[in-house]
Design a protein around this motif. Structure first.
Motif, PDB file in Angstrom:
ATOM      1  N   HIS A   1     -14.672  11.360  -4.915  1.00  0.00           N
ATOM      2  CA  HIS A   1     -14.021  10.868  -6.123  1.00  0.00           C
ATOM      3  C   HIS A   1     -13.067  11.932  -6.641  1.00  0.00           C
ATOM      4  N   VAL A   2     -11.814  11.564  -6.881  1.00  0.00           N
ATOM      5  CA  VAL A   2     -10.835  12.483  -7.459  1.00  0.00           C
ATOM      6  C   VAL A   2     -10.951  12.368  -8.975  1.00  0.00           C
ATOM      7  N   VAL A   3     -11.197  13.526  -9.630  1.00  0.00           N
ATOM      8  CA  VAL A   3     -11.467  13.533 -11.066  1.00  0.00           C
ATOM      9  C   VAL A   3     -10.775  14.718 -11.731  1.00  0.00           C
ATOM     10  N   GLU A   4     -10.539  14.589 -13.043  1.00  0.00           N
ATOM     11  CA  GLU A   4     -10.062  15.738 -13.813  1.00  0.00           C
ATOM     12  C   GLU A   4     -11.202  16.738 -13.912  1.00  0.00           C
ATOM     13  N   HIS A   5     -10.857  18.022 -13.717  1.00  0.00           N
ATOM     14  CA  HIS A   5     -11.911  19.041 -13.716  1.00  0.00           C
ATOM     15  C   HIS A   5     -11.317  20.409 -13.998  1.00  0.00           C
ATOM     16  N   ASP A   6     -11.901  21.102 -14.942  1.00  0.00           N
ATOM     17  CA  ASP A   6     -11.592  22.516 -15.194  1.00  0.00           C
ATOM     18  C   ASP A   6     -10.101  22.762 -15.415  1.00  0.00           C
ATOM     19  N   GLY A   7      -9.460  21.892 -16.182  1.00  0.00           N
ATOM     20  CA  GLY A   7      -8.044  22.059 -16.496  1.00  0.00           C
ATOM     21  C   GLY A   7      -7.092  21.570 -15.421  1.00  0.00           C
ATOM     22  N   GLY A   8      -7.608  20.896 -14.412  1.00  0.00           N
ATOM     23  CA  GLY A   8      -6.769  20.376 -13.336  1.00  0.00           C
ATOM     24  C   GLY A   8      -7.445  19.175 -12.705  1.00  0.00           C
ATOM     25  N   TRP A   9      -7.376  19.104 -11.391  1.00  0.00           N
ATOM     26  CA  TRP A   9      -7.945  17.986 -10.643  1.00  0.00           C
ATOM     27  C   TRP A   9      -8.814  18.519  -9.511  1.00  0.00           C
ATOM     28  N   ALA A  10      -9.857  17.793  -9.186  1.00  0.00           N
ATOM     29  CA  ALA A  10     -10.752  18.161  -8.092  1.00  0.00           C
ATOM     30  C   ALA A  10     -11.264  16.887  -7.458  1.00  0.00           C
ATOM     31  N   TYR A  11     -11.925  17.042  -6.336  1.00  0.00           N
ATOM     32  CA  TYR A  11     -12.664  15.902  -5.796  1.00  0.00           C
ATOM     33  C   TYR A  11     -14.141  16.246  -5.862  1.00  0.00           C
ATOM     34  N   LYS A  12     -14.943  15.220  -5.930  1.00  0.00           N
ATOM     35  CA  LYS A  12     -16.373  15.364  -6.148  1.00  0.00           C
ATOM     36  C   LYS A  12     -17.107  14.472  -5.156  1.00  0.00           C
ATOM     37  N   ALA A  13     -18.134  15.030  -4.539  1.00  0.00           N
ATOM     38  CA  ALA A  13     -19.034  14.255  -3.677  1.00  0.00           C
ATOM     39  C   ALA A  13     -20.426  14.469  -4.239  1.00  0.00           C
ATOM     40  N   GLY A  14     -21.049  13.401  -4.708  1.00  0.00           N
ATOM     41  CA  GLY A  14     -22.322  13.560  -5.411  1.00  0.00           C
ATOM     42  C   GLY A  14     -22.077  14.328  -6.696  1.00  0.00           C
ATOM     43  N   GLU A  15     -22.774  15.422  -6.883  1.00  0.00           N
ATOM     44  CA  GLU A  15     -22.594  16.255  -8.077  1.00  0.00           C
ATOM     45  C   GLU A  15     -21.839  17.546  -7.765  1.00  0.00           C
ATOM     46  N   THR A  16     -21.258  17.652  -6.570  1.00  0.00           N
ATOM     47  CA  THR A  16     -20.582  18.868  -6.141  1.00  0.00           C
ATOM     48  C   THR A  16     -19.072  18.705  -6.250  1.00  0.00           C
ATOM     49  N   PHE A  17     -18.428  19.664  -6.948  1.00  0.00           N
ATOM     50  CA  PHE A  17     -16.976  19.657  -7.121  1.00  0.00           C
ATOM     51  C   PHE A  17     -16.305  20.559  -6.099  1.00  0.00           C
ATOM     52  N   SER A  18     -15.095  20.196  -5.725  1.00  0.00           N
ATOM     53  CA  SER A  18     -14.249  21.063  -4.911  1.00  0.00           C
ATOM     54  C   SER A  18     -13.625  22.115  -5.819  1.00  0.00           C
ATOM     55  N   GLU A  19     -12.777  22.935  -5.230  1.00  0.00           N
ATOM     56  CA  GLU A  19     -11.954  23.821  -6.047  1.00  0.00           C
ATOM     57  C   GLU A  19     -11.005  22.968  -6.887  1.00  0.00           C
ATOM     58  N   THR A  20     -10.403  23.562  -7.896  1.00  0.00           N
ATOM     59  CA  THR A  20      -9.492  22.850  -8.789  1.00  0.00           C
ATOM     60  C   THR A  20      -8.077  22.910  -8.233  1.00  0.00           C
ATOM     61  N   PHE A  21      -7.385  21.772  -8.287  1.00  0.00           N
ATOM     62  CA  PHE A  21      -6.000  21.666  -7.844  1.00  0.00           C
ATOM     63  C   PHE A  21      -5.123  21.384  -9.050  1.00  0.00           C
ATOM     64  N   SER A  22      -3.842  21.735  -8.943  1.00  0.00           N
ATOM     65  CA  SER A  22      -2.950  21.562 -10.094  1.00  0.00           C
ATOM     66  C   SER A  22      -2.493  20.124 -10.295  1.00  0.00           C
ATOM     67  N   SER A  23      -2.594  19.295  -9.266  1.00  0.00           N
ATOM     68  CA  SER A  23      -2.165  17.901  -9.429  1.00  0.00           C
ATOM     69  C   SER A  23      -3.173  16.940  -8.790  1.00  0.00           C
ATOM     70  N   HIS A  24      -3.101  15.717  -9.257  1.00  0.00           N
ATOM     71  CA  HIS A  24      -3.928  14.644  -8.702  1.00  0.00           C
ATOM     72  C   HIS A  24      -3.617  14.451  -7.221  1.00  0.00           C
ATOM     73  N   ASP A  25      -2.328  14.475  -6.870  1.00  0.00           N
ATOM     74  CA  ASP A  25      -1.933  14.260  -5.472  1.00  0.00           C
ATOM     75  C   ASP A  25      -2.506  15.336  -4.555  1.00  0.00           C
ATOM     76  N   GLU A  26      -2.501  16.587  -5.001  1.00  0.00           N
ATOM     77  CA  GLU A  26      -3.070  17.674  -4.190  1.00  0.00           C
ATOM     78  C   GLU A  26      -4.573  17.477  -3.995  1.00  0.00           C
ATOM     79  N   ALA A  27      -5.262  17.107  -5.073  1.00  0.00           N
ATOM     80  CA  ALA A  27      -6.709  16.889  -4.987  1.00  0.00           C
ATOM     81  C   ALA A  27      -7.015  15.706  -4.080  1.00  0.00           C
ATOM     82  N   ARG A  28      -6.230  14.658  -4.175  1.00  0.00           N
ATOM     83  CA  ARG A  28      -6.456  13.477  -3.320  1.00  0.00           C
ATOM     84  C   ARG A  28      -6.198  13.811  -1.850  1.00  0.00           C
ATOM     85  N   ALA A  29      -5.161  14.581  -1.569  1.00  0.00           N
ATOM     86  CA  ALA A  29      -4.875  14.976  -0.184  1.00  0.00           C
ATOM     87  C   ALA A  29      -6.013  15.839   0.371  1.00  0.00           C
ATOM     88  N   ALA A  30      -6.536  16.743  -0.444  1.00  0.00           N
ATOM     89  CA  ALA A  30      -7.651  17.589  -0.010  1.00  0.00           C
ATOM     90  C   ALA A  30      -8.908  16.748   0.206  1.00  0.00           C
TER      91      ALA A  30
END
Length: 79
Positions: A7-36
């Motif tokens: 799931h791509v979500v707003e996180h920590d002042g930017g965007w991240a993806y989340k699987a279960g309760e685990t977040f990825s690193e934070t990206f500056s844009s939604h598109d970057e987080a979605r690509a990751a």
């Protein structure tokens, strides 16, 4: 077969993806987080080596099992 949804979500002042309760690193844009997230989802489906794994469950019990390299989940990206 299991399914993992990223799931791509707003996180920590930017965007991240989340699987279960685990977040990825934070990206500056939604598109970057979605690509990751798409890259992670694609990699999750790739077959690997069959190997023995040992893991601890939430009750503190240890388990040992054989993880088949071709037993991969289906994946999806939302958001």
């Amino acid at each position: 077969m299991s399914k993992v949804t990223y799931h791509v979500v707003e996180h920590d002042g930017g965007w991240a993806y989340k699987a279960g309760e685990t977040f990825s690193e934070t990206f500056s844009s939604h598109d970057e987080a979605r690509a990751a997230a798409r890259l992670a989802a694609d990699e999750q489906q790739q077959p690997g080596e069959t190997t023995r794994i040992i893991w601890e469950d939430e009750r503190g019990h240890w388990h040992e099992e054989l993880a088949l390299g071709n037993d991969r989940p289906t994946t999806d990206v939302e958001g």
